[in-house]
Design a protein around this motif. Structure first.
Motif, PDB file in Angstrom:
ATOM      1  N   ARG A 228      42.530  39.191  42.591  1.00 12.01           N
ATOM      2  CA  ARG A 228      41.689  39.946  41.658  1.00 12.01           C
ATOM      3  C   ARG A 228      41.276  39.079  40.472  1.00 12.01           C
ATOM      4  N   ALA A 229      42.210  38.262  39.982  1.00 13.44           N
ATOM      5  CA  ALA A 229      41.887  37.386  38.855  1.00 13.44           C
ATOM      6  C   ALA A 229      40.919  36.289  39.270  1.00 13.44           C
ATOM      7  N   LEU A 230      41.118  35.745  40.446  1.00 15.83           N
ATOM      8  CA  LEU A 230      40.264  34.664  40.908  1.00 15.83           C
ATOM      9  C   LEU A 230      38.827  35.149  41.110  1.00 15.83           C
ATOM     10  N   ALA A 231      38.703  36.400  41.522  1.00 19.15           N
ATOM     11  CA  ALA A 231      37.368  36.957  41.714  1.00 19.15           C
ATOM     12  C   ALA A 231      36.600  37.019  40.393  1.00 19.15           C
ATOM     13  N   ASP A 358      39.832  37.623  26.565  1.00 17.11           N
ATOM     14  CA  ASP A 358      38.769  37.359  27.544  1.00 17.11           C
ATOM     15  C   ASP A 358      39.084  38.104  28.838  1.00 17.11           C
ATOM     16  N   GLU A 359      38.197  38.983  29.236  1.00 15.14           N
ATOM     17  CA  GLU A 359      38.446  39.846  30.398  1.00 15.14           C
ATOM     18  C   GLU A 359      38.456  39.093  31.722  1.00 15.14           C
ATOM     19  N   ARG A 360      38.013  37.822  31.742  1.00 17.39           N
ATOM     20  CA  ARG A 360      38.066  37.055  32.988  1.00 17.39           C
ATOM     21  C   ARG A 360      39.500  36.749  33.403  1.00 17.39           C
ATOM     22  N   HIS A 361      40.390  36.653  32.435  1.00 18.67           N
ATOM     23  CA  HIS A 361      41.729  36.175  32.706  1.00 18.67           C
ATOM     24  C   HIS A 361      42.689  37.317  33.027  1.00 18.67           C
ATOM     25  N   CYS A 362      43.871  36.924  33.464  1.00 18.95           N
ATOM     26  CA  CYS A 362      44.884  37.907  33.867  1.00 18.95           C
ATOM     27  C   CYS A 362      46.250  37.433  33.379  1.00 18.95           C
ATOM     28  N   VAL A 363      47.046  38.349  32.868  1.00 17.57           N
ATOM     29  CA  VAL A 363      48.451  38.070  32.562  1.00 17.57           C
ATOM     30  C   VAL A 363      49.275  38.806  33.600  1.00 17.57           C
ATOM     31  N   LEU A 364      50.100  38.055  34.291  1.00 21.39           N
ATOM     32  CA  LEU A 364      50.867  38.613  35.402  1.00 21.39           C
ATOM     33  C   LEU A 364      52.349  38.546  35.060  1.00 21.39           C
ATOM     34  N   ARG A 398      42.001  42.136  26.179  1.00 22.90           N
ATOM     35  CA  ARG A 398      40.918  42.468  27.103  1.00 22.90           C
ATOM     36  C   ARG A 398      41.179  41.896  28.502  1.00 22.90           C
ATOM     37  N   ALA A 399      42.097  40.953  28.597  1.00 24.27           N
ATOM     38  CA  ALA A 399      42.455  40.393  29.896  1.00 24.27           C
ATOM     39  C   ALA A 399      43.125  41.455  30.757  1.00 24.27           C
ATOM     40  N   ARG A 400      43.040  41.254  32.044  1.00 23.65           N
ATOM     41  CA  ARG A 400      43.696  42.173  32.979  1.00 23.65           C
ATOM     42  C   ARG A 400      45.207  41.966  32.889  1.00 23.65           C
TER      43      ARG A 400
END
Length: 479
Positions: A228-231, A358-364, A398-400
Motif C-alpha cells: 500500500r505504501a509503495l503504491a 506527507d501522505e505518501r509515506h507510511c509508519v509501520l 498525514r502519513a498512513r
C-alpha cells in the motif's frame, strides 16, 4: 523466603526482581530502566537510582539484554554490587553492546571511561548454557542453583529456574522468573517450552488481556502494508529496537524479496539506519547455532537471511541526513528500519519529523507501544488525522499509519496461560508483573478460571502488592 520488586511491579518497564532467600542472601533477576509513562513519574536521575541493598545479592541473573531489563546495570555497580552477572551464551555477546550504547546516551562519551566500565562488566559476565544447572551457593546453610531455559523473546532470552534448599529445615523450592516470554512462530527463535514444575512463578503479563493476530499469516500482512505504501510512491518507516525486532524484520523481508514476483519488490531497498542495529545484526549472524530449524534450512539452501543483496546500512550522521532528504524528495520506494522501537528517541525521530506530514509515506508499527511514548500517540491519533510532539515540535500526522500485531515479541494471553497449564506440576503461587493494571487483572482472572476448572489450588497475586518496603515513594518501584 520472599520476592520483592524494584521495578515492573505494575508497569511494563524497569524489570528488577529480588528473591530474598534468607537475611543477607538474595538473587536479583534483571535490573532495567523505566521507559515511557513509567519513567514520567520520576525525574531522570531519581528513577534509575539503586536504593535497595546490594551487599546481600549473590548474583544478578539477566533474562535478556533489552534496556528495560539491564539498563540500570551501571547504577547497580556504582551502588557497590560486586557479584557475578549470569546470562545465556548469546546474551553474554550482546549485553556489552547494549550497555556501551546506554553509556554513550545516558552517561558519557569519554571512550576511556566507557572501555573501563565495559571491562568491568566483561569480567563479571558468566555465560551459562541452556538447560544446565549452575550452582550459585552451596554451604552449610543453603544450596542455590539456577538454570536458564529458552524464552523465545529475542536471541539469548531466557526464563530462570531457581532451585533453593534450606539445609536446616530441608525445605526445597523451585521459583521461576519468566522474564519476557516470546510467542510461537517467531522468526529465528524456537518457541519457549514450559518447565517441568514450579512452586512459585513470577510471570510477565504484557499482553495478559489480549490475543495476537494469527502469527502464521503476519508475513502476508507485512507485505500488504508495504504494498500500500509503495503504491503511493513513499517510504515505509518501521520503528524497531536494535536487538530482536530489527533482525526478525530483516529475516521476514528477505523471505518476501526472495519469493517476489514483481520487479518492484525485487528492487526494493531495505535500509537499516542504526549503527547499533547493524552491530547487533552482525553478532546475530555469528550466533547461528542458536537460530531455529527453519532459519538453518534457509542457510543450507544458500540463502543469507540477515545479509542479502537489497540490504543497506546507514552509518554516520551525514549519511543519515542525506538518506532522509533523498527518500523524502525522490519518492523512491524503500523500507527504513530505525531505532527506537517506541519512537522515543534515536534516528527514527528524524525520519518521522520529516515524513509524518506527507501522505505518501507510511509508519509501520510491529511492536508494543507503551503508554506515554510518541509511538503510542502516533499509533492512536494518526489514523484520526491527529498530531504528535517530537523533540518539542508539534507534527501533524498525514502519513498512513499501519500496525501489524503478529510480530509482537511477547506471548499473548493464550500463550501465557499455556506456559502455566502445560507444566507437569503447575505452581501453587503465581505473581504477575511486567504489565499494566488491566492486563494483570485480566490474566489473573483467566488463571483462576483455569485453576478452578483443573481443580488445582492456586494463589495469584500482583507485583504491586509486594514492593520493596523501604520508606520511599511507591512510584520508584511501581511505575
Amino acid at each position: 523466603m520472599k520476592i520483592l520488586h524494584h521495578g515492573a511491579a505494575s508497569g511494563v518497564t524497569g524489570s528488577c526482581h529480588r528473591l530474598q532467600i534468607a537475611p543477607g542472601r538474595a538473587l536479583l533477576i534483571d535490573c532495567g530502566i523505566f521507559q515511557g509513562q513509567d519513567a514520567e513519574r520520576l525525574d531522570s536521575l531519581e528513577q534509575h537510582q539503586v536504593r535497595f541493598p546490594v551487599e546481600d545479592v549473590l548474583a544478578l541473573v539477566v533474562t535478556h539484554v533489552h534496556i528495560d531489563h539491564i539498563g540500570r546495570l551501571p547504577y547497580l555497580l556504582a551502588a557497590g554490587y560486586t557479584g557475578p552477572i549470569l546470562c545465556s551464551v548469546p546474551s553474554a555477546r550482546l549485553l556489552p553492546l547494549v550497555i556501551e550504547d546506554a553509556l554513550k546516551v545516558g552517561f558519557t562519551r569519554d571512550r576511556a571511561l566507557i572501555e573501563r566500565f565495559l571491562a568491568e562488566v566483561q569480567g563479571r559476565l558468566v555465560a551459562l548454557d541452556y538447560k544446565t544447572w549452575h550452582t550459585v551457593l552451596d554451604d552449610e546453610r543453603h544450596r542455590v542453583r539456577v538454570k536458564l531455559q529458552r524464552a523465545g523473546h529475542i536471541l539469548g532470552s531466557a526464563y530462570v529456574e531457581v532451585d533453593t534448599l534450606d539445609k536446616s529445615s530441608g525445605k526445597q523450592q523451585r521459583t521461576i522468573f519468566s522474564g519476557d516470554l516470546g510467542a510461537p512462530h517467531a522468526p529465528l527463535l524456537p518457541a519457549p517450552q514450559p518447565p517441568y514444575r514450579a512452586d512459585v512463578l513470577v510471570l510477565e503479563s504484557t499482553y495478559g488481556d489480549r490475543l495476537h493476530e494469527d502469527r502464521r499469516h503476519r508475513r502476508e500482512r507485512l507485505k500488504a502494508a508495504i504494498d500500500r505504501a509503495l503504491a503511493n510512491g513513499g517510504t515505509v518507516i518501521v520503528p524497531a529496537f536494535s536487538v530482536g525486532r530489527t533482525q526478525e524484520l530483516l529475516y521476514e523481508l528477505e523471505g518476501l524479496i526472495h519469493n517476489a514476483q514483481s520487479e518492484r519488490w525485487r528492487e526494493l531497498e531495505i535500509i537499516v539506519d542504526s549503527p547499533l542495529a547493524a552491530r547487533f545484526t552482525e553478532v546475530y549472524r555469528e550466533l547461528k547455532p542458536w537460530w531455529d530449524a527453519e532459519a538453518h534450512q534457509r542457510l543450507r539452501s544458500g540463502r543469507h537471511p540477515l545479509s542479502f543483496e537489497n540490504l543497506y546500512t546507514v552509518e554516520g550522521h551525514e549519511a543519515h541526513e542525506r538518506t532522509i532528504e533523498y527518500l523524502a524528495d525522490s519518492g523512491r520506494p524503500a523500507v527504513v528500519i530505525a531505532a527506537s522501537g517506541m519512537a522515543s528517541g534515536g534516528r527514527v525521530v528524524n525520519y518521522l519529523k520529516r515524513m509524518l506530514g506527507d501522505e505518501r509515506h507510511c509508519v509501520l508499527f510491529t511492536g508494543y507501544q507503551a503508554q506515554g511514548t510518541p509511538g503510542r500517540d502516533i499509533q492512536r491519533f494518526g489514523p484520526k488525522g491527529g498530531w504528535v510532539v517530537l523533540d518539542g515540535q508539534r507534527i501533524d500526522i498525514r502519513a498512513r499509519i499501519e500496525t501489524v500485531n503478529g510480530y509482537s515479541a511477547h506471548a499473548d494471553q493464550h500463550d501465557l496461560l499455556n506456559f502455566v497449564r502445560r507444566m507437569r506440576h503447575p505452581p501453587r503461587e503465581v505473581r504477575l508483573v511486567h504489565g499494566d493494571a488491566h492486563a494483570q487483572a485480566a490474566l489473573k482472572a483467566k488463571l483462576l478460571e483455569w485453576a478452578e476448572g483443573a481443580r488445582h489450588e492456586l494463589s495469584v497475586t500482583l507485583g504491586a502488592d509486594h514492593l520493596y518496603d523501604e520508606k520511599l515513594p511507591e512510584t520508584a518501584y511501581a511505575p
